[in-house]
Design a protein around this motif. Structure first.
Motif, PDB file in Angstrom:
ATOM      1  N   ARG A   6      -1.393  -0.064   3.662  1.00 32.78           N
ATOM      2  CA  ARG A   6      -1.690   1.300   3.379  1.00 32.78           C
ATOM      3  C   ARG A   6      -1.659   2.088   4.765  1.00 32.78           C
ATOM      4  N   GLU A  33      -2.083   0.513  -6.047  1.00 35.46           N
ATOM      5  CA  GLU A  33      -3.502   0.985  -5.557  1.00 35.46           C
ATOM      6  C   GLU A  33      -4.481   0.195  -6.162  1.00 35.46           C
ATOM      7  N   GLU A  34      -4.584  -0.234  -7.354  1.00 35.82           N
ATOM      8  CA  GLU A  34      -5.613  -1.147  -7.904  1.00 35.82           C
ATOM      9  C   GLU A  34      -5.627  -2.631  -7.399  1.00 35.82           C
ATOM     10  N   ARG A  81       2.653   2.981  -8.810  1.00 37.63           N
ATOM     11  CA  ARG A  81       1.809   3.409  -7.784  1.00 37.63           C
ATOM     12  C   ARG A  81       0.532   3.061  -8.106  1.00 37.63           C
ATOM     13  N   SER A  82       0.023   3.298  -9.607  1.00 39.20           N
ATOM     14  CA  SER A  82      -1.375   3.016  -9.988  1.00 39.20           C
ATOM     15  C   SER A  82      -1.721   1.451  -9.580  1.00 39.20           C
ATOM     16  N   ASP A  89      -4.956  -2.991   2.687  1.00 39.51           N
ATOM     17  CA  ASP A  89      -5.410  -1.880   3.433  1.00 39.51           C
ATOM     18  C   ASP A  89      -4.624  -1.668   4.738  1.00 39.51           C
ATOM     19  N   GLY A 147       0.865  -1.292  -0.154  1.00 39.42           N
ATOM     20  CA  GLY A 147      -0.094   0.028   0.075  1.00 39.42           C
ATOM     21  C   GLY A 147       0.766   1.473  -0.010  1.00 39.42           C
ATOM     22  N   VAL A 148       0.136   2.196  -0.491  1.00 36.93           N
ATOM     23  CA  VAL A 148       1.068   3.762  -0.683  1.00 36.93           C
ATOM     24  C   VAL A 148       0.364   4.547   0.084  1.00 36.93           C
ATOM     25  N   ALA A 149       1.068   5.514   0.578  1.00 44.55           N
ATOM     26  CA  ALA A 149       0.173   6.921   1.101  1.00 44.55           C
ATOM     27  C   ALA A 149       1.434   8.013   0.704  1.00 44.55           C
ATOM     28  N   GLY A 167      -3.381  -3.783  -4.851  1.00 42.06           N
ATOM     29  CA  GLY A 167      -2.975  -3.955  -3.544  1.00 42.06           C
ATOM     30  C   GLY A 167      -1.593  -4.949  -3.477  1.00 42.06           C
TER      31      GLY A 167
END
Length: 382
Positions: free
Chosen positions: A275, A87-88, A83-84, A272, A70-72, A90
């Motif tokens: 993230r 996020e898509e 990154r996309s 999650d 996960g990215v923040a 996981g």
């Protein structure tokens, strides 16, 4: 001034830090994680103070095997490729590389080429390498194209477990942090979990913060330091703009810069939850003083090496395939959050302590955090 005979890490100077580190107090304490560097320092044909840092979440033999991830983002004036898809889906499916802002393309190409050579089955489907960057143009001739794909190959080939170098190495070679010489830093924490113990490791490329902000375990060492701070006080940026034919608007903005932080753990996590770990990174950075400049790119990636063989998303998976993975109960995750905050704080301080004075392009100088100032601040606590 500091010398090579002096301590290289914050704890060596008596800084009292919270938590229990792993054996090497590094991201490589997480089983399977390996790190390699290519460090580029030269004065001809261009003044080169840069490099590449490579992180393999499961080592070279399992490069391409997915990890929950996960990215923040704290402030988005930066880049983290791939990154996309994280996020898509996981998950993270490639090595991670960190370099300077204008070398992202060359390093991205280099990771692609390396995967094609070492993991052809993975490369035959698709590759979305994860490459992060921070800006080293104060010390490095950033537009000279010094970083090439083969430098990414070399960093990946050099990746190993065990104790790793910090400060002026890899992608961190030409970086500055809090108006001092910055660079690469790492730390880890052990997290008791019933009969088990999990490990959280952090590696970061520190290139952020203004001199007045730096605090070391609450002490305002940046504000009180006697070390020169030419990057913030010399007006060099104003002169650079004018020399290039532009309109100068003033000296460099204090605090401008970036930080890329990679968090690894062997605790089994959902995407999650990864993230959520990444979102805790700013709390560790804030302990060192930063308020998050508008001109800083602060991007954080967290991944879990648990559930090996799960999270499959490659083409050709039979329809109806169902997978099961373990994960830490949300109600039992706080120890991992604490570990991220503590390890992030220490990794920043380790980057500052390990760095050495450096002179780069056009005579630009960056001075390291004086070790004596740190020792004196904590002498009564030791």
């Amino acid at each position: 001034m500091t010398t090579s005979a002096e301590p290289r890490r914050a704890r060596d100077l008596g800084v009292p830090l919270d938590g229990e580190p792993g054996r090497w107090n590094a991201i490589t304490d997480v089983p399977g994680v390996t790190v390699g560097y290519t460090t580029l320092v030269a004065d001809d044909p261009a003044v080169t103070r840069t490099g590449v840092t490579a992180i393999l979440p499961r080592g070279a033999d399992l490069a391409g095997a997915p990890c929950a991830a996960g990215v923040a983002v704290l402030n988005g004036n930066g880049e983290l490729t791939g990154r996309s898809w994280i996020e898509e889906a996981g998950q993270l499916q490639t090595p991670i590389a960190i370099t300077n802002s204008h070398a992202v393309g060359a390093v991205h190409q280099g990771v692609d080429q390396w995967l094609a050579q070492h993991q052809p089955a993975v490369a035959a489907q698709w590759m979305l390498p994860v490459v992060g960057e921070t800006w080293d143009g104060y010390l490095n001739s950033i537009n000279a194209g010094s970083v090439r794909p083969e430098h990414a190959h070399a960093a990946l080939d050099a990746a190993a477990s065990g104790a790793i170098a910090e400060g002026d190495v890899g992608g961190g070679t030409g970086m500055n942090c809090y108006g001092f010489k910055g660079g690469t830093g790492t730390a880890s924490r052990l997290v008791p979990a019933g009969e088990r113990t999990w490990t959280v490791g952090v590696l970061l490329q520190a290139n952020f913060g203004s001199r007045r902000e730096l605090r070391v375990v609450g002490r305002p060492l940046g504000r009180d330091s006697e070390a020169p701070c030419p990057m913030e006080t010399s007006g060099w940026f104003e002169g650079e703009v004018a020399a290039a034919g532009g309109t100068a608007r003033g000296p460099a903005v204090p605090g401008a810069g970036s930080v890329i932080v990679v968090v690894a753990t062997d605790a089994p996590l959902l995407p999650d939850q990864c993230r959520a770990l990444a979102r805790r990174v700013p709390l560790g950075l804030a302990r060192t003083g930063t308020t998050g400049s508008h001109f800083s790119g602060d991007i954080f990636l967290a991944f879990s090496t648990a559930n090996s063989g799960g999270l499959g998303s490659r083409m050709g998976t039979p329809a109806g395939t169902v997978e099961s993975i373990e994960h830490v109960s949300w109600g039992a995750i706080d120890g991992l959050y604490t570990a991220v905050v503590e390890a992030t704080e220490e990794a920043v301080l380790n980057a500052l302590v390990a760095a050495r004075d450096m002179v780069g392009r056009d005579g630009h100088a960056s001075f390291a955090l004086p070790h004596d100032e740190v020792r004196d601040a904590f002498a009564s606590a030791s």
